[in-house]
Every structure is written in C-alpha cells, then in structure tokens.
Design a protein around this motif. Structure first.
Motif: not given
Length: 499
Positions: A115, A306, A309-310, A313, A411, A476-479, A481
C-alpha cells in the motif's frame, strides 16, 4: 507477596555459575539500545538499497535497449528513486515500522509495504506534475520502476522480517523486557495462554498481589495492597523493565487504580490487560470518535478509500469480462436450450451486504422443477443436467454473477452467498457466521480457492468455510483480491468439489 524473577517455563537463559550472573542476565545491557538501532537501520537501509538499485537497474536496462547496446543511464530512475525513498522511509519511520516490535509482531507487513509503495508512486507523479518535471522523465522507466520495484520491495521486506524473527527470540537482550503484576490466578492464566517466543518479549519478573481474607476491614485491606505495591515497585526499579503489565481484573476498580498510581512512578511503560477479553479480541486499540475515547474491538471491514478502490476494480474488470466473454455466454445459452427445456439463467434470492436480499444470477445447471423445495446440490445429483455438470466443474455457471457485480450487489471477491435457508440455519449454530455479511458477497473467495465449496454435510464443514471468510474480511487488501482471482483460474483446489 511473592516475587519471582522468571517462571520455569520462561527461564531460557544460558547456564550461569553464580547468583550474581543470574541477576546480571536479567538486567538491561548497555549495548541493547545500540543493537536495536542497528537492526532498525539495517531494515531501513535494505529498503533504500532495494529502491535505488531497482530504479537504477531499470534505467540502465531501458537505455541499453533504446540505444541498442550502450550501457548508460538517463537519470530518470534515480530521480524517481529519490522521491520514493523520501516518502517510504519517512513514512515507515513515523509509524515505527522499522522498530523490532513492529518487525516481530504478527501483522500485515507485506500489505502495508504494498500500500505504501502505491501511495509513494502516486506522490512521485504528483510531485513531478507540480514541479513540471514529469515531461523530462521517461515514461517507460517510470512504469518499469513501479512494476519491478513492487515485487522487489516485498521480497526484501519479507526476507528482513524472517531474518529478524529468526535472530531475535525471547532470550535475546534486545526484545522488550516485561514485568507482570497481578493476583496469582491472573498471572497463572497469562502463562497458560501465552508463550514468550510467540509474544516477542522477555518476562524478567512477576509480582503477586495477595488476596485479603473474607471480612477483613477496609483499612487492613488498603494497608496490605500498599505493602504489596511498595515491594513490587522496588523490584521494578531494580530490574528496570521496559514495560509493566497490570493483570488485575478491571472489575477490581480500586486495586487497578492503586496499581496505576504506583507504577506511574517508575520509568517504564504501564499497560492494562483486561484478562480474557484480550484473548478474544487480539486487535484491541484505543480509538477516538470526536472527543470520546474507547477501546475499539473491531474496525469497519473496509474504509471509504478501500471501498472506492475495490468498487473501481470490480466495475472495470466485470465490464471488461462481460465484453470479452460475450461469445461464451451465447454459446452456453445455446447449449443449455438444446440440452433441456427451461430458462438459460437461474435466479435465486440470497442475502448480500448487511443481510440485504438480492437475486443472484447463474447459468441454469439443473432440471426445472416447479414448486420444489430448496435442496443443496450434492455429488451425483440426478437434477444436474449434462451441460450443467460441465458448467459446474469449470465454474462457468457462476459467470452471470458479473451482472450482479455491475449492479453493485456483489463483488468479484468476497464470501460466497449461501441460500437464505442455510443462512438462517447456520447463523444460529455457528458463532460470528453473520459477520460474512459485513462485506459484499463475491463470485469467488478465500474459502473457494482452498477447496471449501460444495455440499456442507456437517457444521464443521461450514465452520471451516466461515473461518476462511472471516480471515478474508480481517485481512483484506487489493493484492489479496488479485491473488484470489488468479488462484480461481489456475489453482486446482479452486475446482475441488465443484458439482
């Protein structure tokens, strides 16, 4: 009051030949501060070398390719590295990420590093735009530094954390030295539920408070605890620990206040630990809402940034997938129609975010049965059609849920939505089951890529699935996901129990 330097299970010091050596081993060493500073500096230096080295290597590689064989550099990589180093190192210093406590603690080290890398890269672009120097930077080198620097930084941070954890144990003189204070049963409970190696600290002493006899006068009780605390303070002054943990239950308000007053007089950090509550909620933090302070036992699953961002995406990837998969949708629709009579799509009510019902879309994989009660699909289920079996085994039957993602009901990644009947049943039998609804349900999830899907024959089957879902929510993190989406496609476990 009993004073005990170190319990038997915690006594992992090197053999000594004299009592004086034992006490010397318990006391802080003069080289301790220098060693801690050296460890923190080494980790910071590793970050610096990684960023500068990666940027310089990318710059040279691009210049070599562009000039067809000339080894040189344009300087773009070092300019970018300078801003990145400034942002990353200062941020890590401010939030104490280079401290030994942070390095040995169980925390999302890689997620925080990733991040921060993205944030630093954005800052670099903003600085370049504001100073009108972005036009002087090579776009290829800039993008190359971002793409190559992220995995390089993560690998170096992972290696450094592993190295520090391996080299620093509970017996190391560099870890925090802790003194425990409390009633005998509270200290015994602490030892029963904690291990010094896992905690990343060293218990150098304990002070036991005595219980007063039933019916004792208040004056006698006050005199006894004052005597106990005076002796405990003397021991703490001698041992000079970094931290004092008061294990007295919070229900004993007057005793807790007396302990606080006593140990605020010594040069050590004082901590309150409210018994079993800390074991149930390991991520307790003191939080503020306005001017009101309180102990936060849980945060919102996703913060505003967050969520944005989610959702971005989800929207971009789902729309792109719908366009690319349009021919496949048409082919599957034709096969379903040719195989058995009935609609192409199957829609069923499920609970979504905050337990709000919505209709989930799937390709129909079963024979149409009017008025039939819900029954979970099982292995060799006679209701599954020939085309349906193929769709289920390849996860293609889930693809229409991309429409749910576009509509904002689901999602791409999240806990899989279960049938309402299952939700109502398991919510009463499995603790924290309803927490799955604190985020949007997903087409795929952490449980699914670990093979936890299909029929749930026992509560234990569902409990394993729920534990994985809660792990996803809490970490949770975008990575994460992205990792789950990749594993959904390539990992054999993601196709396990797909029937």
């Amino acid at each position: 009051m009993l004073q005990q330097p170190l319990p038997r299970d915690y006594r992992k010091l090197a053999p000594v030949s004299a009592r004086r050596d034992v006490w010397a081993a318990l006391l802080p060493r003069r080289s301790r501060a220098a060693f801690r500073l050296a460890v923190s500096s080494a980790v910071a230096l590793a970050d610096l070398i990684t960023i500068v080295g990666t940027a310089y290597a990318v710059d040279i590689a691009y210049y070599y390719y562009a000039s067809r064989g000339t080894v040189d550099a344009s300087g773009t990589g070092l300019q970018i590295a300078g801003v990145l180093c400034l942002v990353i190192l200062l941020t890590n210093l401010v939030r104490d990420d280079y401290s030994i406590e942070s390095l040995i603690a169980r925390g999302p080290h890689l997620r925080r590093a990733a991040t921060l890398w993205v944030a630093a890269w954005v800052v670099t672009m903003v600085v370049g735009f504001a100073t009108k120097t972005s036009n002087d930077l090579s776009r290829a080198v800039t993008l190359g530094v971002f793409v190559a620097g992220l995995p390089a930084t993560l690998m170096v941070r992972y290696a450094m954390v592993k190295l520090v954890r391996h080299g620093i144990t509970a017996t190391s003189s560099s870890v925090n030295r802790v003194h425990l204070v409390g009633y005998e049963e509270d200290i015994a409970r602490f030892y029963a539920h904690n291990d010094a190696e896992d905690l990343g600290l060293r218990v150098v002493g304990t002070s036991y408070l005595r219980h007063c006899e039933v019916g004792a006068a208040d004056v006698a009780r006050q005199a006894q605890i004052s005597e106990d605390l005076d002796l405990a303070v003397s021991v703490v002054r001698f041992l000079r620990p970094d931290d004092v943990f008061i294990l007295v239950p919070w229900a004993e308000t007057s005793d807790v206040e007396r302990c606080i007053d006593a140990f605020l007089r010594v040069p050590a950090a004082v901590h309150l630990r409210p018994g079993s509550m800390m074991d149930r909620f390991p991520d307790l933090q003191v939080g503020r809402v306005g001017r009101l302070s309180g102990i936060r036992i849980g945060r919102k699953p996703l913060q505003s940034g967050e969520i944005f961002l989610k959702r971005t995406m989800d929207l971009v990837l789902s729309l792109l997938a719908l366009v690319m998969l349009a021919p496949l949708f048409v082919a599957v629709a034709v096969l379903i129609k040719l195989d058995t009579p009935g609609p192409v799509f199957f829609r069923q009510r499920r609970y979504g975010f905050n337990q709000q019902p919505f209709g989930v879309y799937k390709f129909r994989s079963m024979k149409t049965e009017r008025g039939a009660e819900f029954r979970q699909a099982s292995r060799n289920d006679s209701r599954i059609t020939r085309v349906g079996a193929m769709l289920r085994s390849s996860n293609i039957d889930e693809l229409p849920q991309l429409f749910n993602v576009v509509l904002g009901e689901m999602s791409l990644v999240g806990p899989r939505p279960h049938a309402m009947a299952h939700d109502r049943s398991f919510e009463r039998r499995i603790a924290l089951y309803a927490r799955r609804h604190n985020v949007k349900p997903g087409i795929t999830g952490w449980a699914q890529v670990h093979g936890l899907r299909g029929e749930t024959l026992t509560d234990l089957d569902m409990e394993r699935r729920v534990n994985h879902d809660l792990h996803y929510i809490d970490n949770w993190s975008i990575w994460l996901d992205i990792q789950i989406m990749v594993q959904t496609v390539v990992s054999p476990r993601a196709y396990r129990n797909a029937y």
